[in-house]
Design a protein around this motif. Structure first.
Motif, PDB file in Angstrom:
ATOM      1  N   VAL A 807      -3.872 -21.799 -10.042  1.00  0.00           N
ATOM      2  CA  VAL A 807      -2.697 -21.210  -9.382  1.00  0.00           C
ATOM      3  C   VAL A 807      -2.118 -20.113 -10.266  1.00  0.00           C
ATOM      4  CG1 VAL A 807      -2.091 -23.239  -8.030  1.00  0.00           C
ATOM      5  CG2 VAL A 807      -1.178 -23.002 -10.329  1.00  0.00           C
ATOM      6  N   GLU A 808      -1.571 -19.106  -9.619  1.00  0.00           N
ATOM      7  CA  GLU A 808      -0.936 -17.993 -10.312  1.00  0.00           C
ATOM      8  C   GLU A 808       0.564 -18.094 -10.067  1.00  0.00           C
ATOM      9  OE1 GLU A 808      -2.396 -15.775 -12.114  1.00  0.00           O
ATOM     10  OE2 GLU A 808      -4.504 -15.712 -11.496  1.00  0.00           O
ATOM     11  N   ASP A 809       1.389 -17.548 -10.976  1.00  0.00           N
ATOM     12  CA  ASP A 809       2.827 -17.580 -10.692  1.00  0.00           C
ATOM     13  C   ASP A 809       3.322 -16.302 -10.034  1.00  0.00           C
ATOM     14  OD1 ASP A 809       1.801 -17.415 -13.267  1.00  0.00           O
ATOM     15  OD2 ASP A 809       3.778 -17.133 -14.155  1.00  0.00           O
ATOM     16  N   SER A 810       2.552 -15.212 -10.133  1.00  0.00           N
ATOM     17  CA  SER A 810       2.957 -14.033  -9.377  1.00  0.00           C
ATOM     18  C   SER A 810       1.747 -13.495  -8.617  1.00  0.00           C
ATOM     19  CB  SER A 810       3.534 -12.968 -10.312  1.00  0.00           C
ATOM     20  OG  SER A 810       2.481 -12.375 -11.036  1.00  0.00           O
ATOM     21  N   ILE A 811       2.041 -12.695  -7.613  1.00  0.00           N
ATOM     22  CA  ILE A 811       0.971 -12.247  -6.733  1.00  0.00           C
ATOM     23  C   ILE A 811       1.170 -10.766  -6.430  1.00  0.00           C
ATOM     24  CG2 ILE A 811       2.230 -12.920  -4.649  1.00  0.00           C
ATOM     25  CD1 ILE A 811      -0.461 -13.717  -3.450  1.00  0.00           C
ATOM     26  N   LEU A 812       0.065 -10.044  -6.279  1.00  0.00           N
ATOM     27  CA  LEU A 812       0.116  -8.616  -6.001  1.00  0.00           C
ATOM     28  C   LEU A 812       0.039  -8.421  -4.487  1.00  0.00           C
ATOM     29  CD1 LEU A 812       0.291  -6.311  -8.033  1.00  0.00           C
ATOM     30  CD2 LEU A 812      -2.173  -6.018  -7.824  1.00  0.00           C
ATOM     31  N   LEU A 813       1.129  -7.913  -3.894  1.00  0.00           N
ATOM     32  CA  LEU A 813       1.162  -7.731  -2.439  1.00  0.00           C
ATOM     33  C   LEU A 813       0.956  -6.256  -2.087  1.00  0.00           C
ATOM     34  CD1 LEU A 813       4.112  -9.755  -0.860  1.00  0.00           C
ATOM     35  CD2 LEU A 813       1.682 -10.235  -0.772  1.00  0.00           C
ATOM     36  N   PRO A 814       0.054  -5.953  -1.180  1.00  0.00           N
ATOM     37  CA  PRO A 814      -0.048  -4.573  -0.705  1.00  0.00           C
ATOM     38  C   PRO A 814       1.140  -4.238   0.202  1.00  0.00           C
ATOM     39  CG  PRO A 814      -1.613  -5.969   0.442  1.00  0.00           C
ATOM     40  CD  PRO A 814      -0.934  -6.839  -0.571  1.00  0.00           C
ATOM     41  N   VAL A 815       1.602  -3.001   0.082  1.00  0.00           N
ATOM     42  CA  VAL A 815       2.734  -2.568   0.902  1.00  0.00           C
ATOM     43  C   VAL A 815       2.273  -1.447   1.820  1.00  0.00           C
ATOM     44  CG1 VAL A 815       5.046  -1.576   0.903  1.00  0.00           C
ATOM     45  CG2 VAL A 815       4.371  -3.183  -0.897  1.00  0.00           C
ATOM     46  N   GLN A 816       2.440  -1.659   3.128  1.00  0.00           N
ATOM     47  CA  GLN A 816       2.081  -0.633   4.101  1.00  0.00           C
ATOM     48  C   GLN A 816       3.350   0.017   4.642  1.00  0.00           C
ATOM     49  OE1 GLN A 816      -0.103  -2.771   7.132  1.00  0.00           O
ATOM     50  NE2 GLN A 816      -2.053  -2.303   6.155  1.00  0.00           N
ATOM     51  N   ILE A 817       3.251   1.312   4.960  1.00  0.00           N
ATOM     52  CA  ILE A 817       4.326   1.964   5.708  1.00  0.00           C
ATOM     53  C   ILE A 817       3.682   2.513   6.973  1.00  0.00           C
ATOM     54  CG2 ILE A 817       6.030   3.821   5.719  1.00  0.00           C
ATOM     55  CD1 ILE A 817       6.135   3.413   2.611  1.00  0.00           C
ATOM     56  N   ASN A 818       4.188   2.069   8.101  1.00  0.00           N
ATOM     57  CA  ASN A 818       3.582   2.408   9.397  1.00  0.00           C
ATOM     58  C   ASN A 818       2.090   2.077   9.439  1.00  0.00           C
ATOM     59  OD1 ASN A 818       5.990   3.313  10.456  1.00  0.00           O
ATOM     60  ND2 ASN A 818       5.662   5.406   9.690  1.00  0.00           N
ATOM     61  N   GLY A 819       1.750   0.931   8.863  1.00  0.00           N
ATOM     62  CA  GLY A 819       0.369   0.460   8.985  1.00  0.00           C
ATOM     63  C   GLY A 819      -0.590   1.080   7.998  1.00  0.00           C
TER      64      GLY A 819
END
Length: 870
Positions: A807-819
RNA sequence: GCGGAUAUGGCGGAAUUGGUAGACGCGCCGGAUUUAGGUUCCGGUGCCGCAAGGCGUGGGGGUUCGAGUCCCUUUAUCCGCACCA
């Protein structure tokens, strides 16, 4: 100091010997652990092992080794599907005995399989052509005869009038015998059947329970069994010219709703009425003969031209006796399907429409397609096969096709013809009984005796086995059992009079329909030991080619049911899990004048688009052909020994599972094999090059880099277990590559570090070696020993992953703008959606995009993605 | 004909349920080491563009905040069809 290269030529035989001496893969029936039965479709001993076998058996071996490490009592046997036509062909060609040829092939192939390092229980090996196997098959046959599941009846065969022999479909080329070139005839004779149709309802409905089978195979079987609901409808013959004793024609249809569209009846050339007409009318006889000559395989009939013959007979329409309909004989109607007669509705069936147009029969539309205009609708070249509204159909007009079906059913069940309803609801199956008679030598003799007084008399069980005679000649075509001087002449077991043995042998599909049960107690003096069979079966994972999706698998399912009736076992289905693997293909090479060349005769030059091939000895340019299944005729085979001798079995095993998903075809390339071997050497360097520095121990104080290495290792461990369970070997291999890429540098650093780091490196390397062990078992043993572990890795337990490390304590989230992806953000795993949204909106690249305007909407998919609608 | 499947870079393929397309391997390009070559190590590699950026999962259309994935349509290829095993 440079590590010496791993040498499979010395390592592989060494470890194979260690496994054999330790009897590691010999399975006991009385082992208390949970059972796991993994089976690959056993090979036909054609001569040599090919890459398709290597792929098939490697997959099974990975499963077997993995399940063994997981603590199961694993049954993983091997045998030989050893009866069959090629042995007789070889006997004819080489003036040898089929048995001699077969057993020599088995010896060769057994040696080849052993060099692959497969974890097989060789103590249970058998060949179906051995009397110790087929005697039990004869016993089962007698049981099935006793239970009414085997019977003798008329059947059609391909007859070669010159060679005076029965031909397999494969031996009929364009309607001619493969050796004689004579026109093949369809001949009717008495043959043996198994009553598989007794189980047709169960065979189709139980498919729903086979949830570990490919959907595709279940669908193919369902279509093959072909359950259809419809009506059986009787049409009264108009009297004057009908043959004697014939008053009606029975037709099965799934579309009684289109009955008013009937413009003809068509019967098969083998229909009793057609036969009676043929007896009186040479023109009819000639037409029926022509139908038979055209071949009877479905493919020939469906693809070939449809033609018919007007018998001059007419029948009365069941819904309106005023209407009469002509009766034709048609080549596309088969006696085996339904009742051997159909009613032709040109407007509702494309084939019927083509037929009607060809012979000038009426074609009145009876179904108005959805959305069509009733006033202007006209029938063109396309029949209306979909649902719609009834027209031109008397009392059905205006009804939907579904309602019309019910209305016709109601009416026909009430109407009487000769005291019986004109129509009845019926469920019909396409599945036919299984014709098992083969007029050949190299098969299991059918244990019955024909007596003029007593008829068909089963051979008493005490007299089994009916052994094949060894002194047979293959100097001419036909069944040597028929012309053997003494073998067939016996006395009737009932009356003692002179009688004749049955000379038909069984279809080799019978042999393979129960071998999986025999493996559970191959030493038994009965076909099975029921307790052993019930304990081991069903096979947990069965692996083989998709080409067996229907016949072999369906016959085995039938045989399991039949054997249950005969008390040889008590299970529902033979194979719980099924996996169908793809073929091994290779490029083909042909000279300009069309001769096939072996890969070894060809020299390749250039890359990809510029690639050319040249004949090695003549230098002539060669055409590179498409990828084809490896076959002798196209000379594109690569033998496993070509690889094992240069690179070792592990390389072949690794490559066979790399890249291509196991259910798809894989292309054999030299580059791919080299790549696999490179990886094997890379693992060896990583392990052997660092083995001196590392040692087992406590790694809890290891540095961050070492812990990261362990985290990567444990995550991979978790994922690979899941991959192996799902047989996703290509993904497992990609993950192992990734892991080696990730940990190679940390391992080297840790191996010269503090004791805790060296312990971490030892742990990571040990796990890595265990992960690859099911696929490359020899290399894994060598590494395992080098790391200082006691005992064989083949006997070691599968490691379990440490939940804290995955398990990890932080995660890298991709961010989309208008898809569209515009950036990434690191967030705590525990953060809720509102927190994530706030963090994202505070990001510089986000505010820059929004330029002060408020977003319309922010979608946060936890753990997955953030999308901002601006 | 009937039935079943497949289509993603130069190639094999990856993308659990609709959520970062191209993981991993092969090949290719550049560099280092060694050098007789191979091996080994490091970096790069979807397409267009100098760049900003745009375009991309056989073709066309649709649903959705978002489609390789779902729907409709179309094209191409492959497999099976009862005596090959």
């Amino acid at each position: 100091m440079a590590t010496e290269r791993y040498n499979p030529r010395t390592a592989e035989p060494k470890w194979q010997k260690a496994w054999e001496e330790g009897k590691l893969f010999e399975t006991k029936n009385d082992d208390p652990r949970d059972k796991y039965y993994v089976l690959e479709m056993f090979p036909y001993p054609s001569g040599r092992i090919h890459m398709g076998h290597v792929r098939n058996y490697t997959m099974g071996d990975v499963v077997a080794r993995y399940k063994r490490a997981k603590g199961f009592n694993v049954l993983h046997p091997m045998g030989w599907d050893a009866f069959g036509m090629p042995a007789e062909n070889a006997a004819m060609q080489n003036k040898t005995h089929p048995g001699k040829w077969t057993y020599a092939n088995i010896d060769t192939m057994r040696g080849q399989l052993k060099s692959m390092g497969l974890s097989l229980d060789w103590s249970r090996e058998f060949a179906t052509c051995h009397v110790d196997y087929y005697r039990h098959q004869q016993a089962i046959f007698l049981d099935l005869l006793d239970k009414g599941l085997a019977y003798r009846g008329p059947g059609k065969v391909n007859w070669d009038p010159v060679d005076q022999t029965v031909l397999a479909n494969e031996q009929v080329i364009d309607g001619k015998g493969w050796r004689s070139g004579a026109d093949v005839e369809q001949r009717e004779m008495q043959v043996w059947y198994f009553r598989i149709t007794d189980f047709n309802e169960d065979l189709v409905s139980a498919l729903a329970t086979l949830d570990q089978w490919p959907e595709k195979v279940r669908l193919m079987q369902a279509n093959w069994i072909g359950r259809s609901q419809g009506m059986s409808i009787r049409w009264a013959l108009n009297g004057d010219n009908a043959p004697a004793d014939e008053t009606e024609i029975e037709v099965f249809t799934t579309r009684p709703d289109t009955l008013f569209g009937a413009s003809f009846l068509a019967i098969a050339a083998d229909h009793p009425i057609a036969k009676k007409l043929a007896a009186e009318n040479p023109a009819v006889a000639e037409f029926c003969d022509e139908c038979r000559r055209r071949g009877t395989s479905v493919i020939e009939i469906e693809k070939g031209e449809k033609f018919g013959f007007d018998t001059g007979l007419t029948v009365r329409h069941p819904l309106d006796p005023e209407i009469t309909v002509p009766v034709w004989i048609a080549n596309f109607v088969l006696m085996d399907y339904g009742t051997g007669a159909i009613f032709g509705c040109p407007s509702g069936d494309q084939r019927d429409l083509d037929f009607a147009r060809k012979y000038g029969l009426p074609a009145v539309p009876v179904v108005l397609p959805k959305g069509a205009d009733a006033a202007s609708f006209a029938l063109g070249d396309k029949a209306v096969e979909d649902a719609g509204t009834m027209i031109n159909s008397g009392f059905l007009d205006g009804l939907t096709t579904t309602d019309a079906f019910d209305a016709v059913a109601k009416r026909l069940q009430a109407d009487m013809l000769d005291g019986r309803p004109v129509g009845t609801h019926q469920i019909r199956f396409r599945l036919k009984d299984w014709g098992i008679s083969r007029q050949r030598y190299w098969g299991c003799p059918i244990p019955v005796i024909h007596c003029d007084e007593c008829g068909i008399v089963p051979v008493p069980k005490a007299d089994l086995p009916v052994k094949l005679p060894d002194d047979v000649e293959f100097d001419r075509p036909g069944n040597p059992l028929d012309r053997h001087p003494t073998w067939r002449h016996v006395n009737c077991p009932q009356c003692g009079q002179a009688a004749r043995r049955e000379t038909d042998t069984m279809d080799t599909f019978v042999d393979s329909s129960w071998y999986f049960a025999r493996f559970t107690a191959p030493w038994a003096d009965t076909p099975t030991i029921p307790q052993a069979a019930d304990a081991w079966l069903p096979v947990d994972q069965y692996i083989g080619g998709i080409e067996h999706a229907i016949l072999h698998l369906l016959y085995s399912r039938f045989f399991t049911r039949a054997m249950r009736v005969a008390d040889h076992l008590d299970i529902d289905e033979p194979f719980r899990g099924l996996f169908t693997q793809g073929m091994v293909v290779h490029e083909t090479y042909r000279t300009k004048d069309g001769k096939w060349l072996e890969p070894g005769d060809v020299r390749l030059e250039g890359h990809d688009l510029t690639r050319k091939a040249f004949h090695f000895t003549t230098g002539e340019e060669v055409d590179i052909g498409p990828l084809e299944k490896m076959s002798k005729s196209k000379k594109n085979t690569i033998g496993p020994e070509d690889i094992t001798q240069s690179y070792g079995a592990d390389t072949a095993r690794w490559f066979m599972l790399s890249d291509s998903p196991p259910e798809r075809d894989v292309e054999w390339t030299d580059r791919g094999a080299e790549g696999a071997h490179r990886f094997i050497q890379r693992v060896w360097r990583l392990v052997a090059g660092n083995a001196i520095g590392v040692e087992a121990g406590d790694w809890s104080d290891a540095g961050e880099q070492s812990l990261g290495m362990l985290r990567a290792t444990h995550k991979t461990l978790k994922a690979i277990g899941e991959d192996f369970e799902r047989l996703a070997f290509n993904k497992a291999i990609a993950r192992i590559h990734q892991l080696v890429n990730d940990i190679a540098a940390p391992i080297e650093a840790a191996a010269t570090g503090a004791p805790a780091d060296r312990a971490a490196a030892h742990s990571a390397l040990s796990i890595l070696v265990q992960l690859i062990a099911p696929v490359v078992p020899h290399l894994a043993e060598e590494c395992w020993a080098t790391l200082g572990h006691e005992g064989l890795i083949a006997a070691a337990s599968w490691p379990s992953f440490d939940p804290k490390l995955v398990v990890e304590d932080s995660i890298l989230l991709p961010v989309q703008i208008n898809g569209k992806k515009r950036g990434e953000i690191s967030v705590p795993v525990a953060a809720d959606n509102a927190t994530v949204e706030a963090l994202v909106l505070a990001e510089d690249f986000v505010t820059a995009y929004l330029a002060g305007t408020a977003p319309k909407k922010v979608i946060v998919v936890p753990g997955r993605i953030v999308n901002i609608v601006a």
